[in-house]
Design a protein around this motif. Sequence first.
Motif, PDB file in Angstrom:
ATOM      1  N   ALA A  35     -10.841   1.123   7.515  1.00 23.29           N
ATOM      2  CA  ALA A  35     -10.553  -0.312   7.408  1.00 23.29           C
ATOM      3  C   ALA A  35      -9.269  -0.556   6.605  1.00 23.29           C
ATOM      4  O   ALA A  35      -8.436  -1.386   6.990  1.00 23.29           O
ATOM      5  CB  ALA A  35     -11.731  -1.039   6.768  1.00 23.29           C
ATOM      6  N   ALA A  36      -9.097   0.179   5.519  1.00 24.31           N
ATOM      7  CA  ALA A  36      -7.896   0.019   4.694  1.00 24.31           C
ATOM      8  C   ALA A  36      -6.650   0.479   5.451  1.00 24.31           C
ATOM      9  O   ALA A  36      -5.599  -0.168   5.389  1.00 24.31           O
ATOM     10  CB  ALA A  36      -8.055   0.788   3.381  1.00 24.31           C
ATOM     11  N   MET A  37      -6.768   1.589   6.171  1.00 24.36           N
ATOM     12  CA  MET A  37      -5.635   2.111   6.936  1.00 24.36           C
ATOM     13  C   MET A  37      -5.248   1.127   8.049  1.00 24.36           C
ATOM     14  O   MET A  37      -4.074   0.829   8.240  1.00 24.36           O
ATOM     15  CB  MET A  37      -5.989   3.482   7.511  1.00 24.36           C
ATOM     16  CG  MET A  37      -4.855   4.179   8.240  1.00 24.36           C
ATOM     17  SD  MET A  37      -4.861   3.931  10.024  1.00 24.36           S
ATOM     18  CE  MET A  37      -6.424   4.612  10.486  1.00 24.36           C
ATOM     19  N   VAL A  38      -6.222   0.604   8.758  1.00 27.33           N
ATOM     20  CA  VAL A  38      -5.954  -0.344   9.850  1.00 27.33           C
ATOM     21  C   VAL A  38      -5.279  -1.605   9.304  1.00 27.33           C
ATOM     22  O   VAL A  38      -4.363  -2.139   9.929  1.00 27.33           O
ATOM     23  CB  VAL A  38      -7.253  -0.675  10.614  1.00 27.33           C
ATOM     24  CG1 VAL A  38      -7.071  -1.859  11.550  1.00 27.33           C
ATOM     25  CG2 VAL A  38      -7.725   0.542  11.395  1.00 27.33           C
ATOM     26  N   ALA A  39      -5.697  -2.056   8.127  1.00 25.86           N
ATOM     27  CA  ALA A  39      -5.096  -3.259   7.534  1.00 25.86           C
ATOM     28  C   ALA A  39      -3.595  -3.067   7.299  1.00 25.86           C
ATOM     29  O   ALA A  39      -2.825  -4.024   7.401  1.00 25.86           O
ATOM     30  CB  ALA A  39      -5.799  -3.619   6.232  1.00 25.86           C
ATOM     31  N   THR A  40      -3.172  -1.829   7.026  1.00 29.23           N
ATOM     32  CA  THR A  40      -1.740  -1.577   6.789  1.00 29.23           C
ATOM     33  C   THR A  40      -0.928  -1.637   8.078  1.00 29.23           C
ATOM     34  O   THR A  40       0.298  -1.717   8.019  1.00 29.23           O
ATOM     35  CB  THR A  40      -1.490  -0.215   6.121  1.00 29.23           C
ATOM     36  OG1 THR A  40      -1.791   0.844   7.036  1.00 29.23           O
ATOM     37  CG2 THR A  40      -2.278  -0.059   4.840  1.00 29.23           C
ATOM     38  N   GLN A  41      -1.584  -1.585   9.223  1.00 32.32           N
ATOM     39  CA  GLN A  41      -0.893  -1.588  10.511  1.00 32.32           C
ATOM     40  C   GLN A  41      -0.863  -2.968  11.168  1.00 32.32           C
ATOM     41  O   GLN A  41      -0.192  -3.159  12.182  1.00 32.32           O
ATOM     42  CB  GLN A  41      -1.561  -0.595  11.466  1.00 32.32           C
ATOM     43  CG  GLN A  41      -1.605   0.819  10.937  1.00 32.32           C
ATOM     44  CD  GLN A  41      -0.224   1.356  10.635  1.00 32.32           C
ATOM     45  OE1 GLN A  41       0.649   1.367  11.502  1.00 32.32           O
ATOM     46  NE2 GLN A  41      -0.012   1.797   9.405  1.00 32.32           N
ATOM     47  N   ALA A  42      -1.563  -3.921  10.604  1.00 29.74           N
ATOM     48  CA  ALA A  42      -1.644  -5.270  11.172  1.00 29.74           C
ATOM     49  C   ALA A  42      -0.285  -5.963  11.109  1.00 29.74           C
ATOM     50  O   ALA A  42       0.519  -5.685  10.216  1.00 29.74           O
ATOM     51  CB  ALA A  42      -2.685  -6.094  10.409  1.00 29.74           C
ATOM     52  N   PRO A  43      -0.021  -6.866  12.047  1.00 27.06           N
ATOM     53  CA  PRO A  43       1.244  -7.603  12.035  1.00 27.06           C
ATOM     54  C   PRO A  43       1.473  -8.361  10.718  1.00 27.06           C
ATOM     55  O   PRO A  43       2.606  -8.499  10.280  1.00 27.06           O
ATOM     56  CB  PRO A  43       1.112  -8.582  13.200  1.00 27.06           C
ATOM     57  CG  PRO A  43       0.148  -7.910  14.130  1.00 27.06           C
ATOM     58  CD  PRO A  43      -0.824  -7.185  13.226  1.00 27.06           C
ATOM     59  N   ASP A  44       0.402  -8.827  10.089  1.00 30.94           N
ATOM     60  CA  ASP A  44       0.529  -9.576   8.837  1.00 30.94           C
ATOM     61  C   ASP A  44       0.194  -8.730   7.612  1.00 30.94           C
ATOM     62  O   ASP A  44      -0.185  -9.248   6.562  1.00 30.94           O
ATOM     63  CB  ASP A  44      -0.353 -10.830   8.885  1.00 30.94           C
ATOM     64  CG  ASP A  44      -1.833 -10.495   9.081  1.00 30.94           C
ATOM     65  OD1 ASP A  44      -2.177  -9.320   9.365  1.00 30.94           O
ATOM     66  OD2 ASP A  44      -2.662 -11.425   8.933  1.00 30.94           O
ATOM     67  N   ALA A  45       0.346  -7.419   7.727  1.00 34.98           N
ATOM     68  CA  ALA A  45       0.046  -6.518   6.616  1.00 34.98           C
ATOM     69  C   ALA A  45       0.908  -6.851   5.405  1.00 34.98           C
ATOM     70  O   ALA A  45       2.085  -7.185   5.537  1.00 34.98           O
ATOM     71  CB  ALA A  45       0.274  -5.070   7.037  1.00 34.98           C
ATOM     72  N   THR A  46       0.288  -6.750   4.231  1.00 33.47           N
ATOM     73  CA  THR A  46       0.987  -7.060   2.985  1.00 33.47           C
ATOM     74  C   THR A  46       1.104  -5.809   2.110  1.00 33.47           C
ATOM     75  O   THR A  46       0.461  -4.793   2.368  1.00 33.47           O
ATOM     76  CB  THR A  46       0.211  -8.129   2.195  1.00 33.47           C
ATOM     77  OG1 THR A  46      -1.047  -7.566   1.787  1.00 33.47           O
ATOM     78  CG2 THR A  46      -0.020  -9.386   3.021  1.00 33.47           C
ATOM     79  N   LYS A  47       1.895  -5.928   1.062  1.00 34.05           N
ATOM     80  CA  LYS A  47       1.995  -4.834   0.099  1.00 34.05           C
ATOM     81  C   LYS A  47       0.644  -4.593  -0.568  1.00 34.05           C
ATOM     82  O   LYS A  47       0.323  -3.465  -0.934  1.00 34.05           O
ATOM     83  CB  LYS A  47       3.084  -5.110  -0.928  1.00 34.05           C
ATOM     84  CG  LYS A  47       4.467  -4.978  -0.339  1.00 34.05           C
ATOM     85  CD  LYS A  47       5.550  -5.103  -1.381  1.00 34.05           C
ATOM     86  CE  LYS A  47       6.910  -4.932  -0.704  1.00 34.05           C
ATOM     87  NZ  LYS A  47       7.999  -4.908  -1.648  1.00 34.05           N
ATOM     88  N   GLN A  48      -0.163  -5.642  -0.716  1.00 29.88           N
ATOM     89  CA  GLN A  48      -1.496  -5.460  -1.295  1.00 29.88           C
ATOM     90  C   GLN A  48      -2.389  -4.647  -0.358  1.00 29.88           C
ATOM     91  O   GLN A  48      -3.164  -3.817  -0.804  1.00 29.88           O
ATOM     92  CB  GLN A  48      -2.149  -6.812  -1.621  1.00 29.88           C
ATOM     93  CG  GLN A  48      -3.485  -6.664  -2.343  1.00 29.88           C
ATOM     94  CD  GLN A  48      -3.367  -5.884  -3.646  1.00 29.88           C
ATOM     95  OE1 GLN A  48      -2.556  -6.234  -4.506  1.00 29.88           O
ATOM     96  NE2 GLN A  48      -4.150  -4.837  -3.808  1.00 29.88           N
ATOM     97  N   ASP A  49      -2.273  -4.862   0.953  1.00 26.56           N
ATOM     98  CA  ASP A  49      -3.011  -4.035   1.922  1.00 26.56           C
ATOM     99  C   ASP A  49      -2.607  -2.574   1.755  1.00 26.56           C
ATOM    100  O   ASP A  49      -3.452  -1.679   1.772  1.00 26.56           O
ATOM    101  CB  ASP A  49      -2.724  -4.484   3.358  1.00 26.56           C
ATOM    102  CG  ASP A  49      -3.286  -5.847   3.680  1.00 26.56           C
ATOM    103  OD1 ASP A  49      -4.394  -6.169   3.212  1.00 26.56           O
ATOM    104  OD2 ASP A  49      -2.607  -6.596   4.414  1.00 26.56           O
ATOM    105  N   LEU A  50      -1.327  -2.343   1.587  1.00 31.51           N
ATOM    106  CA  LEU A  50      -0.822  -0.992   1.395  1.00 31.51           C
ATOM    107  C   LEU A  50      -1.380  -0.385   0.103  1.00 31.51           C
ATOM    108  O   LEU A  50      -1.837   0.760   0.092  1.00 31.51           O
ATOM    109  CB  LEU A  50       0.708  -0.989   1.374  1.00 31.51           C
ATOM    110  CG  LEU A  50       1.392   0.357   1.192  1.00 31.51           C
ATOM    111  CD1 LEU A  50       0.957   1.360   2.243  1.00 31.51           C
ATOM    112  CD2 LEU A  50       2.901   0.168   1.213  1.00 31.51           C
ATOM    113  N   GLU A  51      -1.391  -1.147  -0.968  1.00 29.24           N
ATOM    114  CA  GLU A  51      -1.921  -0.644  -2.249  1.00 29.24           C
ATOM    115  C   GLU A  51      -3.420  -0.377  -2.170  1.00 29.24           C
ATOM    116  O   GLU A  51      -3.908   0.582  -2.777  1.00 29.24           O
ATOM    117  CB  GLU A  51      -1.597  -1.611  -3.389  1.00 29.24           C
ATOM    118  CG  GLU A  51      -0.116  -1.657  -3.723  1.00 29.24           C
ATOM    119  CD  GLU A  51       0.498  -0.301  -4.041  1.00 29.24           C
ATOM    120  OE1 GLU A  51      -0.124   0.504  -4.766  1.00 29.24           O
ATOM    121  OE2 GLU A  51       1.615  -0.025  -3.545  1.00 29.24           O
TER     122      GLU A  51
END
Length: 155
Positions: A35-51
Motif C-alpha cells: 500500500a505504501a509503495m503504490v501510494a508513491t506511484q499515484a499521480p498525486d503522490a506526495t513527499k509524505q507518501d514517499l516518507e
Amino acid sequence: MKKLLFVTLSVFMSLSVSATETKLDLDAFARQYFAAMVATQAPDATKQDLENYLALLTDDIGHSHLPYVTDDSREPDGKQAMRKGMTFYLGAHTEHKAELLDVFTFNQSAVAIRYSNSAKGIHPQHKQAISYSQIMMEVLEIENGKVAVIRKYHQ
C-alpha cells in the motif's frame, strides 16, 4: 548455590523476554509495504507518501530491479539514494493502477509479493510519454522489522 540461582533466574528472564517479543506478521507487513509503495506511484503522490514508504526500509537498504539495477549491495546511504531517485519520479504518472496478487512469507526473514501494475505518464527527464503494464514480484529481506534488501523481478 548463589551462582546456580543467578543462572536459573537469568535463563528464566531471558526466556520470558523472548516469549513476550512479538513476531512480525509478515503477511500484514507485506500488505502495508504494498500500500505504501503504490501510494508513491499515484499521480498525486506526495513527499509524505514517499516518507511513509521509506520508513519501512533500513537506512542501508539494498535494491535491485532487473534488468535496470543489478547491484543490490547494501550501502550506508541506501535510503538516501532511494529517496533521491524516487523524488525525481514523484508525480510522473498521470494514471496508475496496481493489484496485489500473492503474498508469500518465509519464516521471519523474507516475504515476496506478486502484483500487477499499469501506468501512463510523462517521463520527467526526456518528457516522452510512458505507458506500461506488467506483473512484478518483489522479494523483501527483512531485518529487525524493516526491509533490508528489495529484489524486483518482471514476469
